[in-house]
Motif scaffolding. Sequence first.
Motif, PDB file in Angstrom:
ATOM      1  N   GLY A 206       4.005 -52.100  13.403  1.00 46.13           N
ATOM      2  CA  GLY A 206       3.582 -51.340  12.230  1.00 46.13           C
ATOM      3  C   GLY A 206       2.127 -50.929  12.306  1.00 46.13           C
ATOM      4  N   ALA A 207       1.285 -51.836  12.785  1.00 45.16           N
ATOM      5  CA  ALA A 207      -0.144 -51.523  12.929  1.00 45.16           C
ATOM      6  C   ALA A 207      -0.373 -50.467  14.004  1.00 45.16           C
ATOM      7  CB  ALA A 207      -0.922 -52.799  13.256  1.00 45.16           C
ATOM      8  N   MET A 208       0.382 -50.552  15.096  1.00 45.87           N
ATOM      9  CA  MET A 208       0.252 -49.552  16.157  1.00 45.87           C
ATOM     10  C   MET A 208       0.599 -48.157  15.645  1.00 45.87           C
ATOM     11  SD  MET A 208       2.031 -51.548  19.353  1.00 45.87           S
ATOM     12  CE  MET A 208       1.702 -53.286  19.635  1.00 45.87           C
ATOM     13  N   ALA A 209       1.672 -48.091  14.859  1.00 45.71           N
ATOM     14  CA  ALA A 209       2.081 -46.793  14.313  1.00 45.71           C
ATOM     15  C   ALA A 209       1.032 -46.260  13.330  1.00 45.71           C
ATOM     16  CB  ALA A 209       3.431 -46.924  13.620  1.00 45.71           C
TER      17      ALA A 209
ATOM     18  N   TRP B 128       1.188 -52.147   8.868  1.00 47.12           N
ATOM     19  CA  TRP B 128       0.693 -50.831   8.449  1.00 47.12           C
ATOM     20  C   TRP B 128      -0.525 -50.974   7.537  1.00 47.12           C
ATOM     21  CZ3 TRP B 128       2.691 -45.938   9.630  1.00 47.12           C
ATOM     22  CH2 TRP B 128       2.282 -44.871   8.823  1.00 47.12           C
ATOM     23  N   ASP B 129      -0.424 -51.860   6.558  1.00 49.36           N
ATOM     24  CA  ASP B 129      -1.490 -52.020   5.565  1.00 49.36           C
ATOM     25  C   ASP B 129      -2.709 -52.749   6.122  1.00 49.36           C
ATOM     26  OD1 ASP B 129       0.088 -50.761   3.665  1.00 49.36           O
ATOM     27  OD2 ASP B 129       0.845 -52.635   2.806  1.00 49.36           O
ATOM     28  N   ALA B 130      -2.529 -53.502   7.216  1.00 47.79           N
ATOM     29  CA  ALA B 130      -3.643 -54.302   7.749  1.00 47.79           C
ATOM     30  C   ALA B 130      -4.687 -53.470   8.477  1.00 47.79           C
ATOM     31  CB  ALA B 130      -3.097 -55.377   8.686  1.00 47.79           C
TER      32      ALA B 130
ATOM     33  N   ALA C   7       3.567 -49.769  -2.902  1.00 46.60           N
ATOM     34  CA  ALA C   7       4.787 -49.090  -2.462  1.00 46.60           C
ATOM     35  C   ALA C   7       4.815 -48.999  -0.935  1.00 46.60           C
ATOM     36  CB  ALA C   7       4.850 -47.695  -3.070  1.00 46.60           C
ATOM     37  N   ARG C   8       6.005 -49.108  -0.380  1.00 53.01           N
ATOM     38  CA  ARG C   8       6.141 -49.016   1.068  1.00 53.01           C
ATOM     39  C   ARG C   8       5.941 -47.582   1.540  1.00 53.01           C
ATOM     40  NH1 ARG C   8      11.400 -52.913   2.388  1.00 53.01           N
ATOM     41  NH2 ARG C   8      10.311 -54.887   2.076  1.00 53.01           N
ATOM     42  N   ALA C   9       5.367 -47.455   2.725  1.00 58.31           N
ATOM     43  CA  ALA C   9       5.155 -46.128   3.314  1.00 58.31           C
ATOM     44  C   ALA C   9       6.459 -45.567   3.865  1.00 58.31           C
ATOM     45  CB  ALA C   9       4.105 -46.216   4.417  1.00 58.31           C
TER      46      ALA C   9
END
Length: 338
Positions: free
Chosen positions: A237-240, A149-151, A2-4
């Motif tokens: 996304g990764a930064m956040a 985000w997931d990485a 599921a998406r964040a």
Amino acid sequence: MARAFSSLSDFAALLRDMSGPDAAATLGARARDAQLTKPPGALGRLEGLAEWYCGWRGEAEPRVSAPQVIVFAGNHGVVAQGVSAFPAEVTAQMVANFRAGGAAVNQLAALVGARMDVEALDLDRPTGDISLGPAMSEDEMLGALQVGWDAVDPTSDLLVVGEMGIGNTTSAAAIALALYGGDAAVWTGRGTGLADAALAHKARIVAQSVAINTASGAGGLEVLRRLGGRELVAMAGAMARARVLRIPLVLDGFICTAAAACLEVEHPGTLDHTIAGHVSEEPGHARLLQALGKTPLLSLGLRLGEGSGGVLAMGVVQAALACHSGMATFAEAGVSGG
């Protein structure tokens, strides 16, 4: 999975709700630095780096033990306009090289003991040609944000995000122009090595892309959607995610910084957990860092991308924490003057 976040509005709200550094850990780090066996300020910027890192990790005497490097790759429709000296096929070829351990960033990541991950985003489906319209739909952007985000490994304690994407200096220059204005030629660099005539053409494409995609009152996220690439969005996304997890982050070059600038424009303060690893040879990079108030750690004439400059700067952060947490205090060393 599921998406964040289910919309860009959700993601923007997430940026607004992020907490800051741990004040007690920051004060503890400052107090410890005052007692270390050295004159005040003798380690220069290393002292400020250590304090910054301690605040975000919530510890007064930490060390860097689990660094992570993530390279995101994406392809750009604007390559069809002749803005790169290399074809789009090189993106996939370089992804294979990263995964085989053959790129510069692989060597640098190994040198600093960092885990390295590679995320390729729909390389067979380039983004829309930004000189003709928006790069992505909102749903496409949300998918790329989620990949970034997931990485991020929640157990990592220092992060660098890098990129690979033929044509992405065009995207980064267009983002910088849209966010901060000025002349397209000032933001546009040679990328993979364009000659003068091709460089002038690239600057025209950058200006055209911004003119076509300009939206009144558009925030940083909307600029990223219209002018970015999937790899830039994934970096954002990764930064956040790193901010949510309180993982300090070292910014890499021009493309990485352009993605970061979109977050900062969307919500000022979003990049407080980041430092600038280096300033690259791309002419727009120094201007972007100045706009963000970031002073780079290194200036080595790099223009490779991949996260290479950021990973080099990881070593400086590691050195700062090794000194801060490993040095003896005056009392411990039995040295007068503390």
